[in-house]
Scaffold this active site. Structure first.
Site, PDB file in Angstrom:
ATOM      1  CG  HIS A  16      25.254  56.877  43.211  1.00  0.00           C
ATOM      2  ND1 HIS A  16      25.948  56.057  42.347  1.00  0.00           N
ATOM      3  CD2 HIS A  16      24.158  56.185  43.578  1.00  0.00           C
ATOM      4  CE1 HIS A  16      25.288  54.917  42.203  1.00  0.00           C
ATOM      5  NE2 HIS A  16      24.202  54.960  42.954  1.00  0.00           N
ATOM      6  CG  HIS A  18      19.567  54.799  45.192  1.00  0.00           C
ATOM      7  ND1 HIS A  18      18.994  54.708  43.943  1.00  0.00           N
ATOM      8  CD2 HIS A  18      20.884  54.499  45.025  1.00  0.00           C
ATOM      9  CE1 HIS A  18      19.928  54.362  43.065  1.00  0.00           C
ATOM     10  NE2 HIS A  18      21.079  54.227  43.684  1.00  0.00           N
ATOM     11  CG  HIS A 196      22.710  52.839  38.940  1.00  0.00           C
ATOM     12  ND1 HIS A 196      22.061  54.040  39.045  1.00  0.00           N
ATOM     13  CD2 HIS A 196      22.974  52.443  40.222  1.00  0.00           C
ATOM     14  CE1 HIS A 196      21.933  54.346  40.336  1.00  0.00           C
ATOM     15  NE2 HIS A 196      22.482  53.397  41.072  1.00  0.00           N
ATOM     16  CD  GLU A 199      25.720  48.464  41.590  1.00  0.00           C
ATOM     17  OE1 GLU A 199      24.685  48.593  40.902  1.00  0.00           O
ATOM     18  OE2 GLU A 199      25.731  48.571  42.827  1.00  0.00           O
ATOM     19  CG  ASP A 277      24.530  53.034  45.859  1.00  0.00           C
ATOM     20  OD1 ASP A 277      23.580  53.570  45.288  1.00  0.00           O
ATOM     21  OD2 ASP A 277      24.991  51.920  45.497  1.00  0.00           O
ATOM     22  CG  ASP A 278      21.207  52.090  48.237  1.00  0.00           C
ATOM     23  OD1 ASP A 278      20.108  52.618  48.030  1.00  0.00           O
ATOM     24  OD2 ASP A 278      21.934  51.638  47.330  1.00  0.00           O
TER      25      ASP A 278
END
Ligand code: HPA
Ligand code: ZN
Length: 334
Positions: A16, A18, A196, A199, A277-278
């Site tokens: 996961h 991005h 997703h 969340e 994630d980020d």
């Protein structure tokens, strides 16, 4: 061996991530200068001061703003290559990477520019770092389903380059079933399905993704834990959850890392994984996510090893490759 050493030594897969969320402010400023684009931020400190979010949308606004400076194939290569080097330093051996084409084509950057730049870096990652990768085409859920079909058509020349599709961006008000037809088409085309869900959105969104759409993986899935029947389905099916501890904390999905569902999910026998994630926006790459969650939840060494094993088990790699990575995890844990 300390738990820190164990975490560092364990081979991991990141499921996961991005790629646009790995855009470090230093690189952002370099590319802004290279492309002669004015950024709202003049200094690194100014940029970092803005990385303070109270929900998903506040993050997304900044995430879409930052990526405006990505224009050329070289930009997408440099972004991806920077991530791969950091991931390799954390002993990531395989990554399944999301990218958001609509966030680029929507501002005039052709799909091929984005994709070829990323693919060039991924190829380099395999040869120079021994890090394998799959690319996942993500649809933006705040846009109409019709736009997703247009992306599918516009990306026809590259379909063999994607292992699957994902769904990200603003969750509330954009339930999985908004994309039921698009996902059916993607399944028929042979793509793996990620989404997703849960969340910020309610357990009902996870149900739709899991039961109505039949996804192969749930990204985040935190709010599944509010619904015992859903927990049972996740346990029975072993559909993976890609948890992102530092993301959850930054976006106020949890108030404290101690409130993370990861330990409860491990103890309930769910196929949970830890991811970043980020990472440029949320304060850490995958190694730091493992460290922080292990400390906050006092995970045992065996639970940390389970997270690394799960990362490969939950990947879309063929069984033989999974077995090879799992053996390497076990060897590193001894
Ligand atoms: N949630 C939804 N959309 C996203 C995220 C996320 O955590 N990161 C990048 N796009
Ligand atoms: Zn995400």
């Amino acid at each position: 061996m300390t738990q820190r050493d164990l975490i560092r030594r364990l081979p991991k897969a990141e499921l996961h991530l991005h790629i646009e969320g790995s855009f470090e402010p230093e690189l952002m400023m370099q590319l802004a200068a290279r492309n002669r684009i004015d950024l709202r931020f003049r200094t690194l400190d100014e940029a970092k001061a803005a990385y303070n979010f109270s929900n998903l949308q506040e993050f997304l606004d900044l995430y879409y703003e930052g990526m405006q400076v990505l224009r050329t194939e070289e930009d997408f290569h440099d972004l991806t290559w920077a991530y791969l080097q950091r991931a390799a330093a954390d002993n990531v051996r395989h990554v399944e990477m999301f990218f958001d084409p609509q966030a680029h084509t929507g501002r005039g950057v052709p799909f091929g520019v984005v994709t070829e730049g990323i693919l060039a870096a991924l190829k380099r990652g395999e040869t120079e770092l021994g890090l394998t990768s799959y690319l996942i085409l993500s649809f933006l859920r705040h846009l109409p389903e019709e736009d997703g079909f247009a992306l599918l058509k516009g990306s026809e020349g590259w379909h063999d380059k994607f292992v699957g599709v994902g769904l990200d961006s603003s969750e509330m008000g954009h339930p999985p079933l908004k994309f039921e037809r698009l996902y059916k088409r993607c399944r028929d085309m042979g793509f793996k399905l990620c989404m997703h869900a849960g969340e910020e959105g309610p357990p009902q969104y996870v149900r739709e993704a899991l039961i109505d759409i039949g996804v192969d993986r749930i990204d985040h899935g935190n709010r599944s834990m509010e619904d015992p029947a859903l927990i049972q389905v996740l346990k029975d099916t072993q559909v993976p959850l890609t948890n992102c501890p530092l993301s959850n904390l930054s976006l106020c999905v949890i108030r404290d890392l101690k409130d993370s569902p990861v330990k409860a999910q491990l103890e309930a026998g769910l196929m949970v994984t830890v991811n970043s994630d980020d990472p440029a926006y949320f304060g850490g790459y995958i190694g730091r996510n493992y460290e922080k969650i292990a400390d906050a939840l006092t995970l045992s060494d065996a639970q940390v090893v389970t997270l690394a094993r799960n990362s490969f088990a939950a990947s879309f790699l063929p069984e033989a490759a999974k077995a090879k990575h799992l053996a390497a995890v076990d060897a590193a844990a001894r």
